[in-house]
Design a protein around this motif. Structure first.
Motif, PDB file in Angstrom:
ATOM      1  N   LEU A   1       0.810  -1.223   0.000  1.00  0.00           N
ATOM      2  CA  LEU A   1       0.000   0.000   0.000  1.00  0.00           C
ATOM      3  C   LEU A   1       0.843   1.272   0.000  1.00  0.00           C
ATOM      4  O   LEU A   1       0.297   2.376   0.024  1.00  0.00           O
ATOM      5  N   ALA A   2       2.148   1.114  -0.023  1.00  0.00           N
ATOM      6  CA  ALA A   2       3.016   2.298   0.049  1.00  0.00           C
ATOM      7  C   ALA A   2       2.811   3.212  -1.150  1.00  0.00           C
ATOM      8  O   ALA A   2       2.927   4.440  -1.052  1.00  0.00           O
ATOM      9  N   GLN A   3       2.504   2.632  -2.305  1.00  0.00           N
ATOM     10  CA  GLN A   3       2.337   3.440  -3.511  1.00  0.00           C
ATOM     11  C   GLN A   3       1.122   4.365  -3.427  1.00  0.00           C
ATOM     12  O   GLN A   3       1.026   5.346  -4.165  1.00  0.00           O
ATOM     13  N   LEU A   4       0.189   4.070  -2.526  1.00  0.00           N
ATOM     14  CA  LEU A   4      -0.998   4.928  -2.414  1.00  0.00           C
ATOM     15  C   LEU A   4      -0.642   6.325  -1.916  1.00  0.00           C
ATOM     16  O   LEU A   4      -1.295   7.305  -2.271  1.00  0.00           O
ATOM     17  N   HIS A   5       0.400   6.415  -1.100  1.00  0.00           N
ATOM     18  CA  HIS A   5       0.781   7.727  -0.569  1.00  0.00           C
ATOM     19  C   HIS A   5       1.383   8.624  -1.647  1.00  0.00           C
ATOM     20  O   HIS A   5       1.532   9.825  -1.430  1.00  0.00           O
TER      21      HIS A   5
ATOM     22  N   GLN B   1     -11.109   0.662  -4.301  1.00  0.00           N
ATOM     23  CA  GLN B   1     -11.789   0.077  -5.453  1.00  0.00           C
ATOM     24  C   GLN B   1     -12.899  -0.835  -4.938  1.00  0.00           C
ATOM     25  O   GLN B   1     -12.919  -1.198  -3.755  1.00  0.00           O
ATOM     26  N   ALA B   2     -13.836  -1.141  -5.809  1.00  0.00           N
ATOM     27  CA  ALA B   2     -14.914  -2.065  -5.436  1.00  0.00           C
ATOM     28  C   ALA B   2     -14.465  -3.497  -5.732  1.00  0.00           C
ATOM     29  O   ALA B   2     -13.750  -3.755  -6.700  1.00  0.00           O
ATOM     30  N   HIS B   3     -14.874  -4.411  -4.857  1.00  0.00           N
ATOM     31  CA  HIS B   3     -14.569  -5.829  -5.092  1.00  0.00           C
ATOM     32  C   HIS B   3     -15.249  -6.270  -6.387  1.00  0.00           C
ATOM     33  O   HIS B   3     -16.428  -5.950  -6.617  1.00  0.00           O
ATOM     34  N   PRO B   4     -14.547  -6.982  -7.255  1.00  0.00           N
ATOM     35  CA  PRO B   4     -15.144  -7.342  -8.564  1.00  0.00           C
ATOM     36  C   PRO B   4     -16.379  -8.236  -8.442  1.00  0.00           C
ATOM     37  O   PRO B   4     -17.235  -8.188  -9.342  1.00  0.00           O
ATOM     38  N   ASP B   5     -16.464  -9.031  -7.386  1.00  0.00           N
ATOM     39  CA  ASP B   5     -17.627  -9.910  -7.232  1.00  0.00           C
ATOM     40  C   ASP B   5     -18.635  -9.339  -6.228  1.00  0.00           C
ATOM     41  O   ASP B   5     -19.825  -9.323  -6.496  1.00  0.00           O
ATOM     42  N   ARG B   6     -18.122  -8.905  -5.076  1.00  0.00           N
ATOM     43  CA  ARG B   6     -18.999  -8.270  -4.078  1.00  0.00           C
ATOM     44  C   ARG B   6     -18.908  -6.765  -4.285  1.00  0.00           C
ATOM     45  O   ARG B   6     -18.075  -6.091  -3.675  1.00  0.00           O
ATOM     46  N   ARG B   7     -19.785  -6.243  -5.122  1.00  0.00           N
ATOM     47  CA  ARG B   7     -19.634  -4.889  -5.649  1.00  0.00           C
ATOM     48  C   ARG B   7     -19.969  -3.799  -4.644  1.00  0.00           C
ATOM     49  O   ARG B   7     -19.800  -2.618  -4.932  1.00  0.00           O
ATOM     50  N   ASN B   8     -20.466  -4.168  -3.490  1.00  0.00           N
ATOM     51  CA  ASN B   8     -20.711  -3.168  -2.443  1.00  0.00           C
ATOM     52  C   ASN B   8     -19.583  -3.143  -1.415  1.00  0.00           C
ATOM     53  O   ASN B   8     -19.682  -2.423  -0.421  1.00  0.00           O
ATOM     54  N   GLU B   9     -18.549  -3.934  -1.634  1.00  0.00           N
ATOM     55  CA  GLU B   9     -17.450  -4.013  -0.673  1.00  0.00           C
ATOM     56  C   GLU B   9     -16.267  -3.193  -1.177  1.00  0.00           C
ATOM     57  O   GLU B   9     -15.806  -3.354  -2.306  1.00  0.00           O
ATOM     58  N   LEU B  10     -15.797  -2.283  -0.329  1.00  0.00           N
ATOM     59  CA  LEU B  10     -14.648  -1.446  -0.674  1.00  0.00           C
ATOM     60  C   LEU B  10     -13.349  -2.126  -0.263  1.00  0.00           C
ATOM     61  O   LEU B  10     -13.272  -2.740   0.806  1.00  0.00           O
ATOM     62  N   ARG B  11     -12.333  -1.994  -1.102  1.00  0.00           N
ATOM     63  CA  ARG B  11     -11.021  -2.568  -0.799  1.00  0.00           C
ATOM     64  C   ARG B  11      -9.929  -1.572  -1.183  1.00  0.00           C
ATOM     65  O   ARG B  11     -10.136  -0.693  -2.014  1.00  0.00           O
ATOM     66  N   LEU B  12      -8.786  -1.740  -0.562  1.00  0.00           N
ATOM     67  CA  LEU B  12      -7.641  -0.882  -0.864  1.00  0.00           C
ATOM     68  C   LEU B  12      -6.975  -1.348  -2.154  1.00  0.00           C
ATOM     69  O   LEU B  12      -6.849  -2.551  -2.403  1.00  0.00           O
ATOM     70  N   ARG B  13      -6.551  -0.411  -2.959  1.00  0.00           N
ATOM     71  CA  ARG B  13      -5.883  -0.746  -4.225  1.00  0.00           C
ATOM     72  C   ARG B  13      -4.420  -1.114  -3.937  1.00  0.00           C
ATOM     73  O   ARG B  13      -3.596  -0.265  -3.646  1.00  0.00           O
ATOM     74  N   ASP B  14      -4.122  -2.398  -4.003  1.00  0.00           N
ATOM     75  CA  ASP B  14      -2.759  -2.877  -3.769  1.00  0.00           C
ATOM     76  C   ASP B  14      -2.152  -3.475  -5.027  1.00  0.00           C
ATOM     77  O   ASP B  14      -1.112  -4.151  -4.971  1.00  0.00           O
ATOM     78  N   GLY B  15      -2.789  -3.247  -6.173  1.00  0.00           N
ATOM     79  CA  GLY B  15      -2.279  -3.788  -7.430  1.00  0.00           C
ATOM     80  C   GLY B  15      -2.882  -5.120  -7.801  1.00  0.00           C
ATOM     81  O   GLY B  15      -2.694  -5.585  -8.931  1.00  0.00           O
ATOM     82  N   SER B  16      -3.592  -5.769  -6.893  1.00  0.00           N
ATOM     83  CA  SER B  16      -4.211  -7.055  -7.203  1.00  0.00           C
ATOM     84  C   SER B  16      -5.587  -6.833  -7.827  1.00  0.00           C
ATOM     85  O   SER B  16      -6.138  -5.720  -7.810  1.00  0.00           O
ATOM     86  N   HIS B  17      -6.158  -7.914  -8.356  1.00  0.00           N
ATOM     87  CA  HIS B  17      -7.459  -7.803  -9.003  1.00  0.00           C
ATOM     88  C   HIS B  17      -8.580  -7.503  -8.001  1.00  0.00           C
ATOM     89  O   HIS B  17      -9.463  -6.686  -8.264  1.00  0.00           O
ATOM     90  N   GLU B  18      -8.499  -8.161  -6.842  1.00  0.00           N
ATOM     91  CA  GLU B  18      -9.568  -7.996  -5.857  1.00  0.00           C
ATOM     92  C   GLU B  18      -9.302  -6.886  -4.851  1.00  0.00           C
ATOM     93  O   GLU B  18     -10.207  -6.445  -4.171  1.00  0.00           O
ATOM     94  N   GLY B  19      -8.023  -6.444  -4.748  1.00  0.00           N
ATOM     95  CA  GLY B  19      -7.694  -5.421  -3.762  1.00  0.00           C
ATOM     96  C   GLY B  19      -7.510  -6.010  -2.378  1.00  0.00           C
ATOM     97  O   GLY B  19      -7.778  -7.191  -2.132  1.00  0.00           O
ATOM     98  N   MET B  20      -7.053  -5.177  -1.442  1.00  0.00           N
ATOM     99  CA  MET B  20      -6.777  -5.643  -0.076  1.00  0.00           C
ATOM    100  C   MET B  20      -7.952  -5.309   0.834  1.00  0.00           C
ATOM    101  O   MET B  20      -8.486  -4.198   0.799  1.00  0.00           O
ATOM    102  N   GLU B  21      -8.305  -6.257   1.654  1.00  0.00           N
ATOM    103  CA  GLU B  21      -9.424  -6.074   2.575  1.00  0.00           C
ATOM    104  C   GLU B  21      -9.088  -5.037   3.653  1.00  0.00           C
ATOM    105  O   GLU B  21      -7.937  -4.950   4.111  1.00  0.00           O
ATOM    106  N   LEU B  22     -10.088  -4.255   4.065  1.00  0.00           N
ATOM    107  CA  LEU B  22      -9.886  -3.295   5.149  1.00  0.00           C
ATOM    108  C   LEU B  22      -9.777  -4.045   6.477  1.00  0.00           C
ATOM    109  O   LEU B  22     -10.590  -4.919   6.780  1.00  0.00           O
ATOM    110  N   ARG B  23      -8.775  -3.694   7.262  1.00  0.00           N
ATOM    111  CA  ARG B  23      -8.529  -4.388   8.522  1.00  0.00           C
ATOM    112  C   ARG B  23      -9.609  -4.029   9.543  1.00  0.00           C
ATOM    113  O   ARG B  23      -9.987  -2.848   9.674  1.00  0.00           O
TER     114      ARG B  23
END
Length: 524
Positions: A30-34, A167-189
């Motif tokens: 997530l460092a690239q987000l800054h 970003q929105a989760h590609p399957d669960r479209r109401n779930e927000l995730r952090l953009r970490d470069g992956s397709h699904e994103g990183m889950e909020l802790r």
């Protein structure tokens, strides 16, 4: 690293060590987000490009839509003003922490502890304001910073995070995730975020943003503003026509052209002798169509944000005080709906973690204290107290707590000083020489009034005689067919005054004797 048996709201084990640092500062991905900066998609915005941005958002790429929303808020003063009103309205109502229904003493103490922690939090007002960003963009995420002292976990700060980080989760479209470069994103802790979502319409998260409604009036308004500026540049200034003599060189022609153009902006210039500049009348034209389009766009924006136009745009024609009050009531309904939604978010993401980490009575998330905003408007005391008194006199059972709630007057605690009606000061002690007369008067008042007794006896003795007179007069009135006949009848009436005369004589004699008796008593 400390571990806890606590499960988060989704039933997953929770590691207390994760509270030591914010998630976005510990994850390398997530460092690239800054280092993320906005692309400002409003520059050169066209209908086709706007449609593309909205389409990308529907497919989970929220960056363009969020950055466009931020541009709109920065560039359009009307949008910024209306949004500011709606967001600042959140700061007014007070809030409190309510224990669950039928709470035990331990649950009440835990609720009081959470309220004390939040009352002392200097960051809470900013937190509420930042959550208002969800109105325009559909969501707002704030990252929590935790600390532990005196056997208590508490939040020390909330950090607003750029919506472009998510970003929105590609399957669960109401779930927000952090953009970490992956397709699904990183889950909020868990326990690390306040994630507020605002709903202006039903649908998936990416389509709930108010920015999608405001984007088209924003685009059309910018077209009209640009056209209005060109109109003023062309039609607002007189036509300047340069004339050069025959045989002028190209250099002389360019000199004349620069002079003509310079006069338009600098009101001055020089030309060679023999050349002329003539000012023609400004061309006719009207700016009304452009202003009409701009006004339509701004009214549409006000309706979308505040539910009406008369709380911000009174034109003096269609606006009335009554209609303005109706629009204001709509604005209050929108505020109440916003705060109820925000209260649910803060209960889930702030109160529940505090309760799970610190509460001694915690057993289940279903028994969580609630953060509730006080949305009751204070009643006008003058208008409220009048009918209330009448209802109480009719026997209506009105709870005192309800009156305190309506009037927003807090209930006095035990032993607390309260206002009361001032009592009349005691009369000064009478002077000695006058006290005897006053005492005699008081004693006389206690005894039965002699004059009253005499009046009652007179009434009894003369009652028959007077009743006979009244019967005769009543029969005369009922039988008379005119005022003249009644007058003649009264003059001819023969009343027997013997009984009344005897009764009056006795009464006067008794009154005289009673007066003499009182004088003799006073003389003694």
């Amino acid at each position: 690293m400390a571990h806890s048996s606590i499960l988060d709201i989704n039933g997953r084990p929770f590691d207390l060590g994760e509270l030591a640092e914010p998630q976005t500062e510990t994850e390398a991905k997530l460092a690239q987000l800054h280092r993320h900066y906005a692309d400002h998609p409003s520059s050169g915005l066209t209908p086709a490009r706007l449609a593309g941005i909205l389409r990308d958002a529907e497919q989970g790429d929220l960056i363009g839509q969020c950055e466009l929303a931020e541009d709109m808020e920065e560039k359009d003063a009307h949008i910024q003003s209306e949004l500011g009103k709606r967001r600042l309205a959140w700061q007014g109502p007070d809030w409190n922490i309510e224990p669950p229904p039928g709470a035990s003493a331990e649950e009440q103490r835990d609720a009081e502890q959470i309220e004390e922690l939040l009352r002392s939090a200097t960051w809470l007002d900013d937190c509420i304001f930042d959550c208002g960003d969800a109105i325009l963009k559909g969501f707002a995420n704030l990252e929590l910073s935790w600390d532990f002292a005196d056997n208590t976990h508490f939040v020390t700060a909330t950090e607003y995070r750029d919506p472009g980080w998510f970003q929105a989760h590609p399957d669960r479209r109401n779930e927000l995730r952090l953009r970490d470069g992956s397709h699904e994103g990183m889950e909020l802790r868990p326990f690390s975020w306040i994630s507020h979502q605002a709903r202006v319409k039903s649908g998936y998260l990416s389509r709930r943003a108010l920015a999608r409604v405001l984007a088209w009036p924003f685009l059309f308004k910018n077209y009209s503003v640009r056209d209005l500026a060109e109109f003023l540049e062309i039609y607002g200034l007189p036509l300047r026509l340069g004339k050069y003599p025959a045989g002028a060189s190209e250099r002389e022609k360019m000199t004349l052209l620069r002079a003509v153009m310079s006069i338009g902006h600098n009101a001055g210039g020089i030309i060679p002798r023999g050349m002329d500049i003539e000012f023609e009348k400004a061309a006719d034209g009207a700016s009304d169509p452009f202003m009409a389009m701009i006004n339509w766009c701004e009214k549409s924006q006000s309706k979308a944000i505040l539910g009406g136009t008369l709380t911000s745009q009174a034109d003096g024609k269609s606006s009335t005080n009554a209609l303005g009050n109706v629009h204001n009531e709509v604005r209050q309904e929108i505020r109440d709906s916003d705060l109820k939604s925000l209260g649910n978010t803060l209960t889930r993401d702030l109160v529940l973690p505090l309760y799970m980490l610190n509460g001694k009575s915690y057993r289940s998330p279903r028994r969580t204290p609630l953060l509730v905003f006080d949305l009751n408007e204070p009643e006008d005391l003058a208008q409220f107290s009048g009918p209330l008194k009448g209802l109480v006199e009719l026997g209506v059972q009105i709870p005192v707590n309800w009156v305190h709630e309506k009037t927003r007057i807090p209930q006095a605690q035990k032993g607390e000083a309260v206002l009361a009606l001032a009592t009349q000061a005691p009369a000064p002690a009478p002077e000695p020489e006058k006290s005897n007369a006053s005492l005699a008067a008081l004693k006389a008042g206690d005894e039965k009034d002699t004059a009253g007794q005499l009046s009652e006896q007179l009434h009894g003795a003369a009652g028959d005689a007077v009743s006979g007179w009244l019967d005769q007069i009543r029969a005369l009135v009922e039988s008379a067919d005119s005022l003249e006949a009644l007058q003649a009848g009264l003059l001819a009436l023969d009343l027997d005054a013997a009984a009344l005369t005897e009764a009056m004589g006795q009464a006067l004699t008794l009154a005289s004797l009673a007066g003499r008796y009182e004088l003799l008593q006073d003389a003694r």
